[in-house]
Design a protein around this motif. Structure first.
Motif, PDB file in Angstrom:
ATOM      1  N   GLY A 181     -44.322  65.097  54.154  1.00 33.02           N
ATOM      2  CA  GLY A 181     -43.639  63.871  53.748  1.00 33.02           C
ATOM      3  C   GLY A 181     -42.509  63.483  54.683  1.00 33.02           C
ATOM      4  O   GLY A 181     -42.457  62.335  55.161  1.00 33.02           O
ATOM      5  N   PRO A 182     -41.578  64.395  54.978  1.00 34.31           N
ATOM      6  CA  PRO A 182     -40.530  64.054  55.939  1.00 34.31           C
ATOM      7  C   PRO A 182     -41.063  63.715  57.328  1.00 34.31           C
ATOM      8  O   PRO A 182     -40.494  62.867  58.022  1.00 34.31           O
ATOM      9  CB  PRO A 182     -39.671  65.331  55.973  1.00 34.31           C
ATOM     10  CG  PRO A 182     -39.861  65.936  54.618  1.00 34.31           C
ATOM     11  CD  PRO A 182     -41.294  65.664  54.274  1.00 34.31           C
TER      12      PRO A 182
ATOM     13  N   GLU B 228     -34.417  63.463  57.483  1.00 32.08           N
ATOM     14  CA  GLU B 228     -35.409  63.128  56.460  1.00 32.08           C
ATOM     15  C   GLU B 228     -35.450  64.188  55.364  1.00 32.08           C
ATOM     16  O   GLU B 228     -35.560  63.856  54.170  1.00 32.08           O
ATOM     17  CB  GLU B 228     -36.788  62.976  57.102  1.00 32.08           C
ATOM     18  CG  GLU B 228     -36.970  61.706  57.912  1.00 32.08           C
ATOM     19  CD  GLU B 228     -36.297  61.753  59.282  1.00 32.08           C
ATOM     20  OE1 GLU B 228     -36.124  60.691  59.900  1.00 32.08           O
ATOM     21  OE2 GLU B 228     -35.925  62.866  59.737  1.00 32.08           O
TER      22      GLU B 228
ATOM     23  N   MET C  83     -42.220  60.139  57.177  1.00 35.54           N
ATOM     24  CA  MET C  83     -41.044  59.275  57.098  1.00 35.54           C
ATOM     25  C   MET C  83     -40.431  59.065  58.478  1.00 35.54           C
ATOM     26  O   MET C  83     -40.067  57.940  58.857  1.00 35.54           O
ATOM     27  CB  MET C  83     -40.033  59.907  56.144  1.00 35.54           C
ATOM     28  CG  MET C  83     -38.778  59.087  55.913  1.00 35.54           C
ATOM     29  SD  MET C  83     -37.693  59.942  54.725  1.00 35.54           S
ATOM     30  CE  MET C  83     -36.303  58.798  54.693  1.00 35.54           C
TER      31      MET C  83
ATOM     32  N   ALA D 176     -40.368  57.830  51.571  1.00 34.54           N
ATOM     33  CA  ALA D 176     -41.042  58.048  52.849  1.00 34.54           C
ATOM     34  C   ALA D 176     -41.462  56.739  53.505  1.00 34.54           C
ATOM     35  O   ALA D 176     -41.530  56.647  54.737  1.00 34.54           O
ATOM     36  CB  ALA D 176     -42.254  58.945  52.654  1.00 34.54           C
TER      37      ALA D 176
ATOM     38  N   PHE E 177     -34.947  63.813  51.307  1.00 32.35           N
ATOM     39  CA  PHE E 177     -35.892  64.298  50.298  1.00 32.35           C
ATOM     40  C   PHE E 177     -35.177  65.169  49.271  1.00 32.35           C
ATOM     41  O   PHE E 177     -35.459  65.101  48.070  1.00 32.35           O
ATOM     42  CB  PHE E 177     -37.032  65.072  50.970  1.00 32.35           C
ATOM     43  CG  PHE E 177     -38.236  64.232  51.246  1.00 32.35           C
ATOM     44  CD1 PHE E 177     -39.377  64.343  50.473  1.00 32.35           C
ATOM     45  CD2 PHE E 177     -38.220  63.306  52.274  1.00 32.35           C
ATOM     46  CE1 PHE E 177     -40.494  63.556  50.723  1.00 32.35           C
ATOM     47  CE2 PHE E 177     -39.329  62.512  52.544  1.00 32.35           C
ATOM     48  CZ  PHE E 177     -40.470  62.629  51.766  1.00 32.35           C
TER      49      PHE E 177
ATOM     50  N   LEU F 266     -44.799  65.304  48.495  1.00 33.48           N
ATOM     51  CA  LEU F 266     -45.116  63.960  48.012  1.00 33.48           C
ATOM     52  C   LEU F 266     -45.940  63.985  46.731  1.00 33.48           C
ATOM     53  O   LEU F 266     -45.999  62.982  46.020  1.00 33.48           O
ATOM     54  CB  LEU F 266     -45.906  63.174  49.073  1.00 33.48           C
ATOM     55  CG  LEU F 266     -45.168  62.783  50.357  1.00 33.48           C
ATOM     56  CD1 LEU F 266     -46.146  62.148  51.347  1.00 33.48           C
ATOM     57  CD2 LEU F 266     -44.019  61.827  50.067  1.00 33.48           C
TER      58      LEU F 266
END
Length: 604
Positions: A188-189, A146, A192, A252, A150, A236
């Motif tokens: 964020g990751p 992830e 996701m 995400a 990004f 994000l």
């Protein structure tokens, strides 16, 4: 203790929940803490506050434990006879990057919280409030794929850093490769990955909170908005636009616009004002602990932003944390992000930013050099005695005469470094002390006694190199300069340098930090005890509810009340005319040296 209003600050860190109560004049009235391992270790199967799934690299904390901890820390404040009925406002800080997942029943259950023995404590009344029982921790290292996406989402890591303040940060482990045991991940990751791994959980999630907004939600009895500073730790939030990044939300959420809209709804609006009230305290705390029903809740923030509030740190002030690793924090009005460091919105002051550098090779590297020197003859002496003698007896850059002596520069990386991204090793160079020209590697290492000064200079030069475009000339005249020297004649540099951590106790290190980094008003040893983040939260509450209006800044209100006595001690004069400029002469050569080493020793 006066009979005026009190303010309560929290710090929910990885291993503890701390609470501190202060008066309007910032004096401490009471404090309490819960140690997660000591109080809940056996019940929740945690170690150092978290559970670990080593197979997948997951690191997480049970949300139920935090609910129990909040009740327990308030019980301990109560047992200490803290007058909770006089608390006017509450704020706090929490570990950054972690996330909490609320169920579709959450808002109803939060709103119905009551102090009822039959209904039990928070952990009993909020059993159905979470779609996921765990909160991923900042130490989680399960999201390599992830993070790579990004980094690629906006084209380059540089563009991601410009938009969100940070690249999808990868910490390099002891092998020189991205080490899944030491990788730091932003929120964020994590979102996701959880959406992909637990699609049913994600679909049943009504809202997602950061840990800071989760704790605030318990107090207001409703899911609280995220804080303008803590949201910057997610990869994000588009900092220049002060809005969610649609591109990164889409990534995400799985690649669709519909998914991005759904994720935005789960995240909610972000509160742009770091002060003011988000609402009155929940009746649960009024009935159970005797809080006033008029007590109000200000936005909570992250632990690093709260640290800068505990001073309070003013624009162009810098903190250097000299622990096992080294961290450089500074408040600046200049937004110039880079993949090698982090930018966050200031938690209280629009238009100001928190700049953060993190180095792996800090105290450990200095200790390696120390241990290569002869031990002090007296076994009871300070183990740094020999190191300090050589560090202070060696002139800056080991240059006695700029016309004849070459300046010595080095990189001392006993662990693979991330700033810059260089593998483990030691490199030594020399250059002209006058202008940094003719940079050349040395064929034979210079005497080890010289390393004592050169390693500290190297660490400080890296900080100065990366912060030089963020500083300006502070409006002050330093000690040691003539009264005829106006501040406009001084080079750009921090206003004050504050040292914290174990290395701050070392007079030689303090001296060299001042030599290299300057500091118009000097270098100071800072000691606000072990409650800095909780204090920052409490100060934030004072400002939030006692500010004259929205135009009165945190610095204006808290700065007038904060007492330096007992909290800071001047340990070096800072800027020294001629010495500071001498380091500036070789700053370009230091950058060039890093570039040469990167060509042959970049981490894989």
């Amino acid at each position: 203790m006066s009979e005026g209003p009190l303010y309560l600050g929290f710090d929910l860190s990885t291993q503890q929940l701390k609470a501190i109560v202060i008066q309007s004049d910032l004096s401490v009235v009471s404090s309490a803490k819960v140690d997660f391992d000591g109080d809940f270790g056996a019940k929740y199967g945690i170690k150092k506050g978290v559970q670990v799934n080593e197979v997948d690299g997951e690191v997480f904390a049970p949300v139920a434990m935090w609910l129990e901890a909040l009740d327990l820390v308030l019980q301990r404040l109560q047992a200490a006879k803290t007058p909770l009925n006089r608390i006017r406002g509450i704020s706090g800080s929490c570990q950054q990057h972690g996330s909490v997942y609320w169920s579709r029943e959450a808002e109803k259950l939060l709103a119905e919280l009551q102090a009822d023995k039959q209904r039990g404590d928070l952990v009993d009344q909020l059993k159905g409030a979470f779609s996921h029982p765990y909160a991923p921790n900042w130490q989680d290292h399960s999201t390599q794929a992830e993070c790579d996406k990004f980094d690629e989402a906006l084209g380059t890591a540089e563009r991601l850093a410009h938009a969100t303040g940070s690249a999808a940060h990868h910490t390099i482990g002891p092998t020189g490769k991205t080490d899944k045991s030491t990788t730091q991940r932003f929120t964020g990751p994590q979102i996701m990955r959880l959406r992909r791994k637990l699609p049913n959980m994600y679909a049943s999630t009504s809202r997602i909170s950061l840990v800071s907004s989760f704790l605030a939600s318990l107090f207001i009895g409703s899911v609280a908005p995220m804080d303008i500073s803590d949201v910057c730790g997610m990869n994000l939030w588009d900092i220049p636009s002060n809005t969610w990044s649609e591109t990164l939300l889409t990534l995400a959420a799985g690649g669709s616009g519909e998914g991005a809209a759904d994720l935005k709804a789960k995240l909610g609006e972000v509160r742009l004002d770091g002060g003011g009230s988000m609402g009155k305290i929940s009746p649960y705390f009024v009935g159970k602990y005797g809080f006033s029903p008029d007590c109000e809740i200000a936005p909570f923030t992250g632990d690093n932003p709260a640290t800068i509030l505990a001073l309070p740190l003013r624009p162009l002030d810098a903190i250097v944390s000299l622990g096992t690793s080294t961290t450089f924090l500074m408040i600046t009005p200049v937004y110039k992000p880079d993949p090698s460091y982090h930018f966050f919105n200031h938690p209280t002051t629009p238009g100001q930013y928190m700049f953060m550098l993190c180095y792996k090779n800090g105290g450990l590297a200095r200790e390696k050099v120390r241990d290569s020197l002869p031990a002090p003859s007296n076994s009871s002496a300070d183990p740094w005695e020999t190191f300090n003698q050589h560090a202070l007896s060696t002139p800056p850059l080991d240059v006695s005469s700029p016309e004849t002596d070459k300046a010595k520069l080095g990189l001392y990386f006993y662990l693979p470094e991330i700033v810059p991204n260089i593998s483990a090793g030691t490199w030594r160079y020399e250059c002209s002390a006058i202008n940094g020209s003719d940079l050349q590697p040395v064929n034979q290492p210079w005497p080890v006694e010289k390393d004592a000064r050169i390693i500290v200079e190297s660490q400080a030069l890296s900080m100065r190199l990366r912060s030089q475009n963020l500083v300006s000339t502070p409006p002050s005249t330093p000690s040691g300069t003539s009264s005829s020297s106006s501040s406009s004649a001084l080079p750009a540099q921090p206003r004050r340098i504050y040292l914290v951590g174990g290395g701050s106790l070392n007079p030689a290190i303090a001296r060299i930090m001042g030599d290299v980094l300057g500091g118009v008003d000097g270098v100071y040893k800072l000691d606000v005890g072990g409650n800095a983040c909780a204090l920052g939260g409490a100060y934030k509450a004072v400002w939030a509810f006692e500010r004259r209006d929205e135009t009165e800044t945190f610095d204006e209100l808290i700065g007038k009340r904060w007492k330096e006595e007992g909290a800071i001690r001047k340990v070096d004069e800072g800027y020294k005319r001629g010495v500071f400029e001498g380091y500036g002469n070789v700053l370009g050569a230091f950058r060039e040296m890093e570039g040469k080493v990167l060509e042959v020793a970049r981490n894989k």
